[in-house]
Design an enzyme around this catalytic site. Structure first.
Site, PDB file in Angstrom:
ATOM      1  N   ARG A   1      23.553  19.063  35.574  1.00  0.00           N
ATOM      2  CA  ARG A   1      23.079  19.614  36.841  1.00  0.00           C
ATOM      3  C   ARG A   1      24.139  19.418  37.927  1.00  0.00           C
ATOM      4  O   ARG A   1      23.843  18.981  39.023  1.00  0.00           O
ATOM      5  CB  ARG A   1      21.756  18.944  37.247  1.00  0.00           C
ATOM      6  CG  ARG A   1      20.895  19.925  38.033  1.00  0.00           C
ATOM      7  CD  ARG A   1      19.467  19.497  38.182  1.00  0.00           C
ATOM      8  NE  ARG A   1      18.721  20.547  38.846  1.00  0.00           N
ATOM      9  CZ  ARG A   1      17.407  20.526  39.041  1.00  0.00           C
ATOM     10  NH1 ARG A   1      16.700  19.502  38.598  1.00  0.00           N
ATOM     11  NH2 ARG A   1      16.815  21.507  39.657  1.00  0.00           N
ATOM     12  N   CYS A   2      25.400  19.727  37.551  1.00  0.00           N
ATOM     13  CA  CYS A   2      26.503  19.451  38.455  1.00  0.00           C
ATOM     14  C   CYS A   2      27.416  20.639  38.567  1.00  0.00           C
ATOM     15  O   CYS A   2      28.435  20.552  39.212  1.00  0.00           O
ATOM     16  CB  CYS A   2      27.316  18.278  37.940  1.00  0.00           C
ATOM     17  SG  CYS A   2      28.162  18.678  36.401  1.00  0.00           S
TER      18      CYS A   2
ATOM     19  N   GLN B   1      20.350  24.978  25.104  1.00  0.00           N
ATOM     20  CA  GLN B   1      20.432  25.837  26.278  1.00  0.00           C
ATOM     21  C   GLN B   1      21.323  27.049  26.009  1.00  0.00           C
ATOM     22  O   GLN B   1      21.424  27.940  26.857  1.00  0.00           O
ATOM     23  CB  GLN B   1      21.012  25.051  27.471  1.00  0.00           C
ATOM     24  CG  GLN B   1      20.156  23.855  27.862  1.00  0.00           C
ATOM     25  CD  GLN B   1      20.795  22.965  28.901  1.00  0.00           C
ATOM     26  OE1 GLN B   1      20.885  21.755  28.763  1.00  0.00           O
ATOM     27  NE2 GLN B   1      21.253  23.550  29.985  1.00  0.00           N
TER      28      GLN B   1
ATOM     29  N   GLU C   1      21.407  23.866  40.819  1.00  0.00           N
ATOM     30  CA  GLU C   1      22.074  22.559  40.887  1.00  0.00           C
ATOM     31  C   GLU C   1      22.511  22.155  42.286  1.00  0.00           C
ATOM     32  O   GLU C   1      23.048  21.065  42.472  1.00  0.00           O
ATOM     33  CB  GLU C   1      23.297  22.575  39.965  1.00  0.00           C
ATOM     34  CG  GLU C   1      22.879  22.736  38.513  1.00  0.00           C
ATOM     35  CD  GLU C   1      24.030  23.117  37.632  1.00  0.00           C
ATOM     36  OE1 GLU C   1      24.240  22.440  36.625  1.00  0.00           O
ATOM     37  OE2 GLU C   1      24.730  24.099  37.957  1.00  0.00           O
TER      38      GLU C   1
END
Lengths: 162, 290, 792
Positions: C376-377, C226, C746
């Site tokens: 995803r936080c 990523q 997110e």
């Protein structure tokens, strides 16, 4: 024997190869035939990213041996478009944002293809049940359901538009 | 993900298949749908020298009633059960069961014979076949023999099938009028083995009392568990909230599950009770409808 | 900053606010995506990894002879091999160190121990099976509380002078003022909350093809990453001593099948593959399988929190205190900005005007895989939101107040922005009451409460749970944010071609978020070039401008801003060209998307396409030819998306099974580029939030054996477990972002779990239940029902 000659139809075209007994159908497709549209997402037959049609029925190609598929008809995502034209299921997923990273998508498309062949007007419940063997991490399934409904409606038209 | 090497055979007749199994005793396995066997081989949890694929032997996949029995060919796919009008209307217990085995994709390959021959009490058909009082037909070196379902499950992953045997047919007595059945499965998610599950097949007599009862539990011990006490209790009794509750209690008491991530022993036993109650209620509904 | 809910551009141009169908889809729906495992290079070899069955053990010997006899196996790489190149250890993104391959001991179950290189993957698998390792097991440290006891075995014996398992202590806020506020409070509530370890489990696992060309001394790595540029720099720093030089390293991040933070870290497999390729001189492919992915890759969460909230008796919150124990496994390989070892956890005062707060955290080493990853936080915002949203309900329950009412009472007022929180964040904008009101209207909150009362009287269990979260995304301003020292700006480079089409390259990297469409829409918005004519590229470090990648919802806030700024530079230059062509001065020109026209004489105009053509065919005095610009954007602040979620559950009294009947999610991410894509992100995030709330968990027994290490027990939701999510929005633009946009990827993973937990507790509150830990399994619920005497 540990090595076999197999001949099977892939998207309508006959393919022959000499394969190890243990070669998984998904590796036969991806490696031997270099058709990388079918994906691998797990090792315990759960995720369904590897779904192809065998004699019209969706199966997990990671849990089928290439030798088992000898003499059978296999359809993969590469076989969905006809003459370069997207089929209504592919178009349905595009129109309804039924994919994000695209990795589970070939499996979803193949399962949908078989579903709509058998059930041209599935309810939401029937759609969710039909794709319950295909995991998606990106979409939360809502738009996949809409994509299938879109495709079903298009296929029910007398002259479907792509 | 990748199995160890093995030899693969694709016989065209039962005789050939049996011969192959006999030539490689201790080192050959039958490949039917492959949905239990291949996952094991891929994880290298078991290894085998020879796979004998019975998928190309003709006339091993069928569904028909004959001579007072429903005959299911050993290689019949689960999806065929799911889609059969005959099964849906006359054998609802079997229809319920087929619909919750693994997931729809696995069901397109998995076979009824394979689900039974694997000897896994966590599979769904074993309890259902116990409740249906099925018979297993094994074809082996000595020819064809019929094994009563109560004698079929020998232990964890062990059945009464001898080394050269192939499970070629399942025979289920055609249910008399006034029969109904149901399978209730609690699973953490679609595709999981049962946290607990209960298979019920009942026949109500003309007086409305239970004339026949088959109750069996999935994943409640090393072999599928037949809840005999619960069955016996119900015979001659009219199904009511009270009798159903007591039969369910007895079924729960017959469960001997192991603790795992799906639940502690007590939870699973209680779920066997709860699900048996629900399966009984549904079976009675269906029986009354017949 | 105005709100742009109605698009300013036509459908043909397709700028912001249009639900443009995605430009990347055509290849995916044909199965023509190019993922790492699709990459095939001539002479490519395959690598598979031997892994430890023990959580903590000395390695006595590694026997490779049998493996080398397997046909097709070419080499077995061990820690001793890498030690010769000083590559057996590597830095983590948090400046800790972790092993690439061990020399002395293994520190977690499934740790990499050796790597087999073979001509094909089947031979490599056979090779792995044939490697024999002798281990001498050591005492295992699994419980992070026990890890910090004085008599605990010290795990990181590789660190000279280390005498304990404490990684760091972190704290922020005013401890004294907080203690005082608690002492003076009318009411205080406390709750211990454990957020278990979970895993990203994107459908594509991690992998790479490392391709070293010995003749050119050049390394190309096709990699599931990523953050390709950061990886390139890290490789250059880590492996510079073996001859890898940054200008000769190319990282190509092709199509990625889901990232969610799990594809940010540098996993040992990548480094071993690179080393193998350098040594052998051929491409080496490594693709992990699912069990390796779940068992060895960086986990997420694993926070043990003690949460205290002080309030007045009318429900006004006065102080918040949270003490946390963070389990990081055997190395702090978290992907946090370096000044924030606990990520953005200090957002924990959430949407509420809590004037006094203090939070502290201890991080411990244990015999588990390293981490944690920003799954995803948004860097620990899931944990923070869970803490504040749960304790808010605990307070509501204590005071017998409705959970919506207590939230309205404490929300930061709309007029208070920019809002300085007690823990130091400046929230850019928010309108929390509007979002909650909208959610309540849509779900019919009052009717649901009536229904609940009626059902309760009949012994039926139904619950309504609210979560009103505030997110903090878009890392981040250079004064505070860096990863390994690299500032967290991001970039966009736009070039307009003579025929008026354009290409834009950015330093972020989509893994399914639709960047090829959304960035094109930003260019369309700013320049009026149809989005269909804008090519978007990311992921190739040879061509894309330097950026920190895509995670923690930072793409729109940072690269999206860079894209707008670069486009404005181009517009400025185009204006000069238009002025020259029209023979007027720049001040005489009006702009509408795609066109400059003369004020008062609109028929005299030049389109952006005409300006582009002129940039190559006409000379404008004082201007260089060409029409392109680059922007490196250093955001002045983070952005603060928010939302209110309401969840309705029904509980089966017989089995304890929780069924989500309805879930309404109202999100506010400021001005939206593509509503369809945002909605898709919310659907996916809600599903990934529901998963740990009800299904997913990774745990270890006292010997360090993992549970949940395959999809058999790591329960990823299918279409059957996932409800039909209902979404809606409010729009509160970010005042500092060039487009008024905030991140959103997110929000739903942050907001969903507390809403679900609150709903389940609400369903059982009348039975005296105050809290339930996730994942909420039917058995956990059933145990509570039994205790309360209401199980069927």
């Amino acid at each position: 024997m540990a090595q076999h000659e197999i001949t099977l139809k892939i998207n309508g075209a006959e393919k022959s190869a000499s394969v190890e007994s243990r070669l998984l159908l998904v590796h036969f497709l991806r490696e031997t035939l270099a058709m990388t549209g079918t994906h691998i997402g797990c090792d315990t037959t759960h995720c369904g990213a590897c779904t192809v049609l065998m004699d019209g029925e969706p199966v997990k190609s990671c849990t089928v041996l290439a030798v088992q598929a000898d003499g059978h008809d296999v359809t993969t995502v590469e076989g969905l478009e006809q003459g370069g034209k997207l089929n209504p299921i592919q178009n349905g997923f595009w129109q309804e944002h039924g994919l994000q990273c695209g990795y589970c998508t070939p499996g979803m498309l193949m399962t949908t293809s078989a579903l709509l062949e058998r059930n041209p007007d599935p309810s939401e419940g029937e759609i969710r049940e039909a794709i319950s063997g295909n995991l998606c991490r990106c979409t939360g399934y809502v738009n996949i359901v809409k994509s299938v409904q879109h495709a079903a409606a298009a296929l029910r038209q007398p002259s479907p538009e792509a | 993900m990748i199995p160890a090497s093995f030899d693969y055979h694709s016989p065209r007749t039962l005789e050939e298949a049996i011969g192959l199994l006999q030539s490689h005793p201790d080192d050959a396995k039958v490949l039917s749908g492959g949905q239990s066997l291949l996952p094991l081989l891929k994880l290298r949890l078991g290894s085998v020298g020879h796979l004998v694929d019975i998928g190309r032997i003709p006339d091993l996949a069928y569904l028909r009633e004959e001579g007072g029995f429903l005959l299911i060919g050993g290689c019949t796919r689960e999806s065929a059960l799911e889609r059969s009008e005959l099964i849906r209307t006359k054998y609802p217990l079997l229809a319920d069961t087929a619909a919750v085995i693994a997931d729809p994709l696995v069901r397109n390959m998995a076979t009824v014979g394979g689900n039974l021959a694997h000897g896994d009490p966590a599979n769904d058909h074993p309890a259902t076949m116990l409740a249906l009082r099925a018979e297993i037909v094994a074809t082996g070196p000595g020819g064809r023999r019929v094994i009563a379902i109560d004698d079929f499950f020998a232990g964890l992953f062990a059945t009464a099938l001898a080394p050269g045997d192939i499970l070629t047919e399942i025979r289920i007595p055609v249910p008399p009028p006034g029969s109904g059945g149901a399978y209730k499965k609690l699973e953490r998610k679609v595709g999981d083995f049962a946290t607990a599950a209960s298979a019920v097949q009942l026949t109500l007599g003309p007086d409305g009392a239970v004339a026949k009862a088959g109750i069996a539990l999935t994943n409640a011990g090393p072999v599928p568990v037949r809840a005999t006490d619960a069955e016996t209790y119900l015979i001659g009794k009219a199904p009511s909230d009270a009798t159903i509750a007591e039969a369910a209690r007895l079924a729960g008491a017959a469960a001997t599950p192991s603790a795992d991530r799906r639940g502690a022993v007590e939870y699973k036993q209680e779920m066997a009770r709860i699900l048996t109650g629900r399966a009984l209620r549904r079976a009675v509904e269906r029986a009354k409808g017949n | 900053m105005e709100s742009t809910t109605t698009p300013k551009t036509s459908a043909a141009i397709c700028g912001m606010g249009h639900s443009m169908k995605r430009k990347e889809d055509p290849r995916f729906i044909r199965g023509q995506g190019n993922y790492v495992d699709d990459v095939k290079l001539p002479g490519m070899l395959h690598m598979a990894i031997v892994r430890s069955p023990f959580a903590h053990a000395k390695i006595l010997a590694i026997h490779t002879e049998k493996a080398m006899e397997v046909p097709g196996v070419l080499a077995v790489i061990t820690g001793e091999t890498l030690k010769q190149y000083n590559l057996h250890w590597m830095p983590t993104l948090m400046s800790d160190t972790q092993m690439v391959l061990p020399v002395e001991k293994v520190m977690y179950q499934a740790q990499e121990v050796a790597a087999v290189i073979a001509t094909d993957r089947y031979a490599a698998a056979d090779g792995v099976d044939a490697v024999e390792v002798e281990y001498d097991p050591l005492p295992v440290v699994i419980d992070p509380k026990k890890a910090l006891l004085p008599d605990a075995p010290v795990l990181r014996t590789d660190k000279t002078g280390k005498t304990d398992n404490l990684i760091w202590h972190w704290q922020t806020g005013d401890a004294a003022a907080t203690d005082k506020a608690f002492a003076e409070a009318d009411v205080t509530v406390s709750q211990d909350i454990y957020i278990p370890r979970i895993h990203v489990a994107s459908i594509e696992t991690c992998g790479c093809v490392a391709d070293f060309n010995p003749a050119m001394g050049h390394l190309t790595v096709h990699m599931t990453t990523q953050a390709p540029h950061a990886i390139r720099t890290v490789f250059a720093l880590v492996a510079g001593h073996v001859g890898l030089s940054e200008e000769k390293i190319r990282i190509i991040s092709p199509d990625i099948g889901g990232g969610f933070g799990g594809k940010v870290p540098v996993y040992p497999g990548y480094v071993i593959a690179v080393a193998a390729s350098v040594v052998i001189g051929k491409p080496v492919k490594w693709i992990e399988n699912r069990m390796e992915n779940l068992q060895a890759d960086s986990f997420a969460r694993d926070y043990h929190m003690s949460v205290d909230l002080a309030a007045k008796k009318d429900g006004t919150m006065t102080a918040l205190r949270i003490k946390t124990l963070a389990d990081h496994g055997y190395a702090d390989a978290a992907a946090n900005p370096s000044k924030y070892p606990a990520g953005m956890f200090s957002i924990c005062t959430g949407s509420y005007d809590i004037k006094t707060a203090f939070t502290e955290m201890d991080a411990a080493y244990t015999n588990k895989p390293p981490g944690g990853v920003a799954y995803r936080c948004s860097f620990r915002v899931t944990e923070a939101a869970h803490a504040i949203e749960r304790i808010t309900d605990v307070l509501a329950q204590e005071l017998k107040m409705d959970p919506a009412e207590i939230r309205f009472k404490n929300f930061i007022g709309v007029d208070k922005f920019p809002y300085k929180s007690a823990l130091g964040w400046e929230y850019d904008s928010g309108n929390y009451a509007a979002a909650l009101t909208k959610a309540m209207d849509i779900i019919g909150y009052a009717d649901l409460r009536r229904e609940q009362a009626e059902k309760r009287s009949r012994g039926e269990l139904m619950g309504i749970g609210i979560c009103s979260f505030t997110e903090i995304v878009g890392a981040g301003p250079s004064k505070d944010f860096d990863i390994l020292g690299i500032k967290m700006f991001d970039s966009a480079e736009i070039r307009v071609h003579p025929t008026g089409k354009a290409i834009t390259r950015l330093g972020t990297k989509s893994q399914g978020q639709g960047h090829e469409t959304t960035y094109a829409q930003i260019v369309a918005e700013e320049l009026g070039i149809p989005a269909a004519h804008v090519q978007v590229e990311e992921g190739d470090t040879d061509t894309a401008p330097y950026g920190l990648g895509t995670y923690a919802s930072r793409s729109t806030p940072v690269s999206g801003a860079a894209c707008a700024m670069a486009a404005r530079k181009i517009r400025d230059k185009a204006k000069k060209i238009a002025a020259h062509l029209l023979e007027v001065s720049e001040e005489d020109l009006d702009w509408e998307p795609g066109k400059f026209s003369v004020k008062g004489a609109p028929q005299k105009s030049k389109t952006i396409q005409e300006c582009a053509f002129a940039a190559y065919t006409n000379s404008t005095p004082g201007l260089e030819p060409g029409l392109e610009a680059i922007s490196y954007y250093d955001p002045p602040n983070l952005t603060f998306p928010f939302g209110s979620y309401i969840c309705v559950v029904d509980i089966d009294r017989g089995t304890g099974m929780v069924k989500i009947r309805r879930f309404v999610a109202i999100d506010d991410c400021g001005n939206i580029i593509n509503p369809m894509i945002v909605e898709g992100q919310i659907h996916g995030g809600l599903t990934m939030g529901m998963a740990p709330a009800l299904l997913e968990e990774i745990s270890y027994d006292e010997n360090g054996n993992i549970s949940g290490g395959s999809f058999m027990d790591y329960l990823v939701p299918t279409s059957m477990e996932t409800p039909a999510w209902e979404t809606g929005k409010t729009t509160t633009p970010s005042p500092h972002h060039p487009l008024g946009a905030k991140g959103v990827g997110e929000s739903a993973t942050v907001g969903a779990p507390p809403a679900i937990v609150n709903a389940v507790v609400d369903a059982l509150a009348h039975l005296g239940v105050k809290h339930i830990e996730i994942p909420i399994t039917p058995e956990k619920v059933w145990n509570l029902l039994r205790e309360a005497g209401v199980a069927e």
